[in-house]
Design a protein around this motif. Structure first.
Motif, PDB file in Angstrom:
ATOM      1  N   ALA A   1       0.837  -1.201   0.000  1.00  0.00           N
ATOM      2  CA  ALA A   1       0.000   0.000   0.000  1.00  0.00           C
ATOM      3  C   ALA A   1       0.874   1.254   0.000  1.00  0.00           C
ATOM      4  CB  ALA A   1      -0.929  -0.005   1.210  1.00  0.00           C
ATOM      5  N   GLU A   2       1.932   1.235   0.782  1.00  0.00           N
ATOM      6  CA  GLU A   2       2.854   2.372   0.844  1.00  0.00           C
ATOM      7  C   GLU A   2       3.530   2.588  -0.510  1.00  0.00           C
ATOM      8  OE1 GLU A   2       6.955   3.443   3.214  1.00  0.00           O
ATOM      9  OE2 GLU A   2       5.437   2.292   4.292  1.00  0.00           O
ATOM     10  N   LEU A   3       3.931   1.505  -1.156  1.00  0.00           N
ATOM     11  CA  LEU A   3       4.565   1.594  -2.470  1.00  0.00           C
ATOM     12  C   LEU A   3       3.593   2.159  -3.507  1.00  0.00           C
ATOM     13  CD1 LEU A   3       6.896   1.036  -4.430  1.00  0.00           C
ATOM     14  CD2 LEU A   3       6.029  -1.298  -4.658  1.00  0.00           C
ATOM     15  N   ALA A   4       2.356   1.690  -3.495  1.00  0.00           N
ATOM     16  CA  ALA A   4       1.354   2.184  -4.444  1.00  0.00           C
ATOM     17  C   ALA A   4       1.129   3.682  -4.252  1.00  0.00           C
ATOM     18  CB  ALA A   4       0.040   1.418  -4.272  1.00  0.00           C
ATOM     19  N   LYS A   5       1.076   4.120  -2.993  1.00  0.00           N
ATOM     20  CA  LYS A   5       0.890   5.543  -2.700  1.00  0.00           C
ATOM     21  C   LYS A   5       2.090   6.353  -3.196  1.00  0.00           C
ATOM     22  CE  LYS A   5      -0.021   8.645   1.185  1.00  0.00           C
ATOM     23  NZ  LYS A   5      -0.212   8.746   2.628  1.00  0.00           N
ATOM     24  N   ALA A   6       3.294   5.860  -2.971  1.00  0.00           N
ATOM     25  CA  ALA A   6       4.503   6.558  -3.413  1.00  0.00           C
ATOM     26  C   ALA A   6       4.584   6.608  -4.935  1.00  0.00           C
ATOM     27  CB  ALA A   6       5.745   5.875  -2.830  1.00  0.00           C
ATOM     28  N   GLN A   7       4.179   5.529  -5.602  1.00  0.00           N
ATOM     29  CA  GLN A   7       4.208   5.511  -7.064  1.00  0.00           C
ATOM     30  C   GLN A   7       3.198   6.499  -7.642  1.00  0.00           C
ATOM     31  OE1 GLN A   7       3.632   1.281  -7.653  1.00  0.00           O
ATOM     32  NE2 GLN A   7       5.807   0.964  -8.103  1.00  0.00           N
ATOM     33  N   LYS A   8       2.041   6.612  -7.018  1.00  0.00           N
ATOM     34  CA  LYS A   8       1.028   7.567  -7.474  1.00  0.00           C
ATOM     35  C   LYS A   8       1.548   8.992  -7.294  1.00  0.00           C
ATOM     36  CE  LYS A   8      -3.780   8.911  -6.822  1.00  0.00           C
ATOM     37  NZ  LYS A   8      -5.025   8.686  -6.090  1.00  0.00           N
ATOM     38  N   LYS A   9       2.165   9.251  -6.152  1.00  0.00           N
ATOM     39  CA  LYS A   9       2.718  10.583  -5.879  1.00  0.00           C
ATOM     40  C   LYS A   9       3.835  10.898  -6.878  1.00  0.00           C
ATOM     41  CE  LYS A   9       4.587  13.429  -2.172  1.00  0.00           C
ATOM     42  NZ  LYS A   9       4.986  13.490  -0.764  1.00  0.00           N
ATOM     43  N   GLN A  10       4.671   9.923  -7.187  1.00  0.00           N
ATOM     44  CA  GLN A  10       5.768  10.113  -8.143  1.00  0.00           C
ATOM     45  C   GLN A  10       5.225  10.413  -9.531  1.00  0.00           C
ATOM     46  OE1 GLN A  10       9.193  10.068  -7.550  1.00  0.00           O
ATOM     47  NE2 GLN A  10       9.301  10.828  -9.631  1.00  0.00           N
ATOM     48  N   ALA A  11       4.164   9.725  -9.935  1.00  0.00           N
ATOM     49  CA  ALA A  11       3.560   9.968 -11.245  1.00  0.00           C
ATOM     50  C   ALA A  11       3.003  11.381 -11.326  1.00  0.00           C
ATOM     51  CB  ALA A  11       2.460   8.939 -11.512  1.00  0.00           C
ATOM     52  N   MET A  12       2.386  11.843 -10.255  1.00  0.00           N
ATOM     53  CA  MET A  12       1.847  13.209 -10.239  1.00  0.00           C
ATOM     54  C   MET A  12       2.978  14.236 -10.281  1.00  0.00           C
ATOM     55  SD  MET A  12      -1.380  12.948  -7.623  1.00  0.00           S
ATOM     56  CE  MET A  12      -1.841  14.637  -7.892  1.00  0.00           C
ATOM     57  N   THR A  13       4.051  13.969  -9.571  1.00  0.00           N
ATOM     58  CA  THR A  13       5.200  14.869  -9.570  1.00  0.00           C
ATOM     59  C   THR A  13       5.832  14.928 -10.953  1.00  0.00           C
ATOM     60  OG1 THR A  13       5.622  14.422  -7.235  1.00  0.00           O
ATOM     61  CG2 THR A  13       7.450  15.320  -8.507  1.00  0.00           C
ATOM     62  N   ASP A  14       5.982  13.779 -11.589  1.00  0.00           N
ATOM     63  CA  ASP A  14       6.542  13.735 -12.944  1.00  0.00           C
ATOM     64  C   ASP A  14       5.684  14.533 -13.917  1.00  0.00           C
ATOM     65  OD1 ASP A  14       8.623  12.154 -12.034  1.00  0.00           O
ATOM     66  OD2 ASP A  14       7.775  10.281 -12.803  1.00  0.00           O
ATOM     67  N   ALA A  15       4.370  14.378 -13.812  1.00  0.00           N
ATOM     68  CA  ALA A  15       3.459  15.111 -14.697  1.00  0.00           C
ATOM     69  C   ALA A  15       3.565  16.615 -14.453  1.00  0.00           C
ATOM     70  CB  ALA A  15       2.026  14.632 -14.491  1.00  0.00           C
ATOM     71  N   ALA A  16       3.632  17.008 -13.188  1.00  0.00           N
ATOM     72  CA  ALA A  16       3.747  18.432 -12.860  1.00  0.00           C
ATOM     73  C   ALA A  16       5.057  19.003 -13.388  1.00  0.00           C
ATOM     74  CB  ALA A  16       3.646  18.634 -11.346  1.00  0.00           C
ATOM     75  N   LEU A  17       6.147  18.263 -13.244  1.00  0.00           N
ATOM     76  CA  LEU A  17       7.436  18.736 -13.749  1.00  0.00           C
ATOM     77  C   LEU A  17       7.428  18.849 -15.268  1.00  0.00           C
ATOM     78  CD1 LEU A  17       9.928  16.843 -11.438  1.00  0.00           C
ATOM     79  CD2 LEU A  17       9.506  19.294 -11.527  1.00  0.00           C
ATOM     80  N   GLU A  18       6.765  17.920 -15.937  1.00  0.00           N
ATOM     81  CA  GLU A  18       6.674  17.980 -17.392  1.00  0.00           C
ATOM     82  C   GLU A  18       5.892  19.225 -17.824  1.00  0.00           C
ATOM     83  OE1 GLU A  18       4.972  15.370 -21.140  1.00  0.00           O
ATOM     84  OE2 GLU A  18       5.212  14.391 -19.205  1.00  0.00           O
ATOM     85  N   ILE A  19       4.793  19.500 -17.136  1.00  0.00           N
ATOM     86  CA  ILE A  19       3.994  20.683 -17.450  1.00  0.00           C
ATOM     87  C   ILE A  19       4.797  21.953 -17.188  1.00  0.00           C
ATOM     88  CG2 ILE A  19       1.980  22.027 -16.696  1.00  0.00           C
ATOM     89  CD1 ILE A  19       0.597  19.278 -16.234  1.00  0.00           C
TER      90      ILE A  19
END
Length: 70
Positions: A26-44
């Protein structure tokens, strides 16, 4: 205890190891979701920066140098 159970189906109370694995998953899934959002924000942000740089250089190329007032 395992007879008649489908793969992945709970078999009752989790062992401490199973509980830890579930918590870590569960912790890994939460961290992966947060990382995906961070990556998207950095790309934008990168695209916005490039656009602003482009607009800035176009405006600098077309503007005449302004005279300083004394």
């Amino acid at each position: 205890m395992l007879q008649g159970k489908a793969p992945g189906e709970k078999t009752g109370r989790l062992s401490p190891e199973q509980a830890e694995i579930a918590r870590l998953k569960a912790e890994l899934a939460k961290a992966q979701k947060k990382q995906a959002m961070t990556d998207a924000a950095l790309e934008i942000m990168g695209k916005a920066h490039a656009l602003l740089e482009s607009l800035s250089s176009e405006s600098a190329d077309t503007d005449e140098p302004k005279r300083k007032k004394r």
